[in-house]
Design a protein around this motif. Structure first.
Motif, PDB file in Angstrom:
ATOM      1  N   GLN A 216      38.642  29.787   7.542  1.00  0.00           N
ATOM      2  CA  GLN A 216      39.061  28.379   7.586  1.00  0.00           C
ATOM      3  C   GLN A 216      38.359  27.644   8.732  1.00  0.00           C
ATOM      4  OE1 GLN A 216      43.238  29.153   8.004  1.00  0.00           O
ATOM      5  NE2 GLN A 216      43.675  28.656   5.861  1.00  0.00           N
ATOM      6  N   TRP A 217      38.244  28.322   9.866  1.00  0.00           N
ATOM      7  CA  TRP A 217      37.588  27.738  11.036  1.00  0.00           C
ATOM      8  C   TRP A 217      36.116  27.469  10.746  1.00  0.00           C
ATOM      9  CZ3 TRP A 217      38.618  25.067  15.099  1.00  0.00           C
ATOM     10  CH2 TRP A 217      37.757  25.044  16.209  1.00  0.00           C
ATOM     11  N   ALA A 218      35.446  28.412  10.088  1.00  0.00           N
ATOM     12  CA  ALA A 218      34.029  28.234   9.743  1.00  0.00           C
ATOM     13  C   ALA A 218      33.857  27.052   8.806  1.00  0.00           C
ATOM     14  CB  ALA A 218      33.482  29.519   9.109  1.00  0.00           C
ATOM     15  N   GLU A 219      34.747  26.920   7.843  1.00  0.00           N
ATOM     16  CA  GLU A 219      34.698  25.798   6.911  1.00  0.00           C
ATOM     17  C   GLU A 219      34.936  24.475   7.652  1.00  0.00           C
ATOM     18  OE1 GLU A 219      33.974  23.824   3.502  1.00  0.00           O
ATOM     19  OE2 GLU A 219      33.735  25.975   3.787  1.00  0.00           O
ATOM     20  N   PHE A 220      35.904  24.456   8.544  1.00  0.00           N
ATOM     21  CA  PHE A 220      36.196  23.263   9.337  1.00  0.00           C
ATOM     22  C   PHE A 220      34.991  22.864  10.187  1.00  0.00           C
ATOM     23  CE2 PHE A 220      37.897  21.457  13.342  1.00  0.00           C
ATOM     24  CZ  PHE A 220      38.426  20.275  12.840  1.00  0.00           C
ATOM     25  N   GLN A 221      34.361  23.858  10.826  1.00  0.00           N
ATOM     26  CA  GLN A 221      33.186  23.589  11.657  1.00  0.00           C
ATOM     27  C   GLN A 221      32.034  23.038  10.815  1.00  0.00           C
ATOM     28  OE1 GLN A 221      33.109  23.532  14.792  1.00  0.00           O
ATOM     29  NE2 GLN A 221      34.887  24.696  15.370  1.00  0.00           N
ATOM     30  N   LYS A 222      31.887  23.584   9.601  1.00  0.00           N
ATOM     31  CA  LYS A 222      30.821  23.128   8.697  1.00  0.00           C
ATOM     32  C   LYS A 222      31.050  21.676   8.302  1.00  0.00           C
ATOM     33  CE  LYS A 222      30.303  24.687   4.395  1.00  0.00           C
ATOM     34  NZ  LYS A 222      30.071  25.624   3.281  1.00  0.00           N
ATOM     35  N   GLU A 223      32.308  21.304   8.050  1.00  0.00           N
ATOM     36  CA  GLU A 223      32.644  19.934   7.688  1.00  0.00           C
ATOM     37  C   GLU A 223      32.344  18.960   8.816  1.00  0.00           C
ATOM     38  OE1 GLU A 223      36.715  19.815   6.385  1.00  0.00           O
ATOM     39  OE2 GLU A 223      36.328  21.164   4.706  1.00  0.00           O
ATOM     40  N   LEU A 224      32.506  19.435  10.046  1.00  0.00           N
ATOM     41  CA  LEU A 224      32.221  18.589  11.213  1.00  0.00           C
ATOM     42  C   LEU A 224      30.723  18.372  11.398  1.00  0.00           C
ATOM     43  CD1 LEU A 224      34.722  19.863  13.903  1.00  0.00           C
ATOM     44  CD2 LEU A 224      34.871  17.777  12.541  1.00  0.00           C
ATOM     45  N   GLY A 225      29.931  19.280  10.842  1.00  0.00           N
ATOM     46  CA  GLY A 225      28.477  19.171  10.941  1.00  0.00           C
ATOM     47  C   GLY A 225      28.011  19.800  12.178  1.00  0.00           C
TER      48      GLY A 225
END
Length: 84
Positions: free
Chosen positions: A75-84
């Motif tokens: 979930q954290w990796a996905e969140f970080q990816k969304e932030l760019g």
């Protein structure tokens, strides 16, 4: 008065975390982000309880409030990816 760095130390000692950040400057009210593989398959309430367990009797006493945002590593990796 309690320090955010002390909460980080206690959580890290009791729960393996990929990322951990606790903030708060009034000594009793804090907010934080905790990322741990231990959260896999657990509902958000159980994730928060796992963090609170590392703080024991400090919760509700020295630590009046701790607002948490918890993530599994995926979930954290996905969140970080969304932030760019």
């Amino acid at each position: 008065m309690f320090l955010a760095s002390e909460i980080e130390r206690l959580v890290a000692a009791g729960l393996e975390c990929e990322f951990l950040k606790i903030e708060g400057d009034d000594g009793t009210h804090f907010a934080g982000v905790v990322v741990s593989a231990a959260f896999e398959g657990k509902p958000r309430v159980r994730q928060h309880q796992a963090v609170y367990a590392t703080l024991g009797k400090l919760m509700g006493n020295e630590i009046h409030a701790l607002q948490l945002t918890t993530y599994t590593p995926a979930q954290w990796a996905e969140f970080q990816k969304e932030l760019g």
